[in-house]
Motif scaffolding. Structure first.
Motif, PDB file in Angstrom:
ATOM      1  N   ARG A   4       0.845  -1.193   0.000  1.00  0.00           N
ATOM      2  CA  ARG A   4       0.000   0.000   0.000  1.00  0.00           C
ATOM      3  C   ARG A   4       0.878   1.239   0.000  1.00  0.00           C
ATOM      4  NH1 ARG A   4      -4.041  -2.470   4.399  1.00  0.00           N
ATOM      5  NH2 ARG A   4      -2.140  -2.458   5.616  1.00  0.00           N
ATOM      6  N   GLY A   5       0.476   2.235  -0.784  1.00  0.00           N
ATOM      7  CA  GLY A   5       1.151   3.524  -0.776  1.00  0.00           C
ATOM      8  C   GLY A   5       0.409   4.480   0.141  1.00  0.00           C
ATOM      9  N   PHE A   6       0.970   5.639   0.344  1.00  0.00           N
ATOM     10  CA  PHE A   6       0.394   6.582   1.295  1.00  0.00           C
ATOM     11  C   PHE A   6      -0.720   7.446   0.717  1.00  0.00           C
ATOM     12  CE2 PHE A   6       4.737   5.859   3.005  1.00  0.00           C
ATOM     13  CZ  PHE A   6       4.345   5.185   4.152  1.00  0.00           C
ATOM     14  N   GLU A   7      -0.867   7.506  -0.577  1.00  0.00           N
ATOM     15  CA  GLU A   7      -1.927   8.325  -1.186  1.00  0.00           C
ATOM     16  C   GLU A   7      -2.966   7.467  -1.901  1.00  0.00           C
ATOM     17  OE1 GLU A   7       1.383   9.346  -1.969  1.00  0.00           O
ATOM     18  OE2 GLU A   7       1.469  11.118  -0.696  1.00  0.00           O
ATOM     19  N   ARG A   8      -3.286   6.316  -1.337  1.00  0.00           N
ATOM     20  CA  ARG A   8      -4.259   5.396  -1.941  1.00  0.00           C
ATOM     21  C   ARG A   8      -3.809   4.891  -3.304  1.00  0.00           C
ATOM     22  NH1 ARG A   8      -8.270   2.843   0.929  1.00  0.00           N
ATOM     23  NH2 ARG A   8      -8.877   4.191   2.617  1.00  0.00           N
ATOM     24  N   CYS A   9      -2.506   4.725  -3.443  1.00  0.00           N
ATOM     25  CA  CYS A   9      -1.956   4.065  -4.618  1.00  0.00           C
ATOM     26  C   CYS A   9      -1.233   2.826  -4.102  1.00  0.00           C
ATOM     27  CB  CYS A   9      -0.997   4.991  -5.367  1.00  0.00           C
ATOM     28  SG  CYS A   9       0.469   5.484  -4.433  1.00  0.00           S
ATOM     29  N   CYS A  49       4.030   0.255  11.131  1.00  0.00           N
ATOM     30  CA  CYS A  49       4.445  -1.136  10.891  1.00  0.00           C
ATOM     31  C   CYS A  49       3.253  -1.996  10.487  1.00  0.00           C
ATOM     32  CB  CYS A  49       5.123  -1.722  12.123  1.00  0.00           C
ATOM     33  SG  CYS A  49       6.814  -1.140  12.354  1.00  0.00           S
ATOM     34  N   ARG A  50       2.136  -1.836  11.153  1.00  0.00           N
ATOM     35  CA  ARG A  50       0.943  -2.620  10.789  1.00  0.00           C
ATOM     36  C   ARG A  50       0.495  -2.289   9.373  1.00  0.00           C
ATOM     37  NH1 ARG A  50      -1.268  -0.888  16.280  1.00  0.00           N
ATOM     38  NH2 ARG A  50      -0.447  -2.504  17.645  1.00  0.00           N
ATOM     39  N   PHE A  51       0.439  -1.003   9.073  1.00  0.00           N
ATOM     40  CA  PHE A  51       0.030  -0.560   7.735  1.00  0.00           C
ATOM     41  C   PHE A  51       0.978  -1.131   6.689  1.00  0.00           C
ATOM     42  CE2 PHE A  51       0.505   2.502   4.245  1.00  0.00           C
ATOM     43  CZ  PHE A  51      -0.805   2.657   3.830  1.00  0.00           C
ATOM     44  N   TRP A  52       2.260  -1.002   6.938  1.00  0.00           N
ATOM     45  CA  TRP A  52       3.297  -1.389   5.980  1.00  0.00           C
ATOM     46  C   TRP A  52       3.335  -2.896   5.755  1.00  0.00           C
ATOM     47  CZ3 TRP A  52       6.258   0.842   2.486  1.00  0.00           C
ATOM     48  CH2 TRP A  52       7.414   0.208   2.049  1.00  0.00           C
ATOM     49  N   PHE A  53       3.471  -3.646   6.828  1.00  0.00           N
ATOM     50  CA  PHE A  53       3.690  -5.083   6.678  1.00  0.00           C
ATOM     51  C   PHE A  53       2.409  -5.856   6.347  1.00  0.00           C
ATOM     52  CE2 PHE A  53       7.415  -3.854   9.291  1.00  0.00           C
ATOM     53  CZ  PHE A  53       8.386  -4.204   8.374  1.00  0.00           C
TER      54      PHE A  53
END
Length: 146
Positions: free
Chosen positions: A34-39, A69-73
């Motif tokens: 997941r990217g930070f701008e909904r990409c 970390c939760r968002f990323w992994f």
């Protein structure tokens, strides 16, 4: 360095052709997240490992970093291209980025971004870089001084 802007179609099975120029730099296997701008973002294995190591090094008592970390992994997978240079994007990432048939794949320096075509066009209207050029120039000038 990943550069350029490519327009492609996501097929009904969630497969997307990665441009050949990008595949040559990525290799066969890489990370999709997941990217930070909904990409969606694509990273080489090396850059993925470097960034993952950095965010994993923060204290587990830091609430904000635990969220990152939760968002990323949790939103990341390792992918491999098929013989046609396609990747299969899982439904949870398609939903996150609101991808439909038409997508834009852009080079963003050290990573690649995959955008829904409508979102990319909207982002470019809202984030008009030309309106912020003075601020950007001053930040670049600071970096050049170092």
């Amino acid at each position: 360095m990943f550069v350029g802007e490519y327009y492609h179609s996501l097929d009904e099975k969630g497969r997307l052709i990665i441009p050949n120029d990008f595949r040559q730099l990525l290799g066969e296997t890489f990370y999709l997240t997941r990217g930070f701008e909904r990409c969606l973002n694509i990273y080489t294995i090396t850059d993925w490992n470097n960034f993952s190591q950095i965010i994993s090094s923060f204290s587990p008592t830091d609430n904000l970093m635990r969220k990152l970390c939760r968002f990323w992994f949790s939103g990341s997978i390792q992918v491999t291209t098929d013989k046609l240079g396609r990747i299969l994007i899982p439904s949870f990432l398609i939903e996150y980025a609101e991808l439909s048939k038409e997508v834009v794949i852009i080079g963003a320096g050290k990573h690649i971004e995959i955008w829904a075509k409508e979102k990319w066009e909207e982002f470019n209207k809202e984030e008009n870089i030309l309106e912020n050029m003075n601020e950007i120039n001053s930040k670049v000038a600071e970096l050049w001084k170092k």
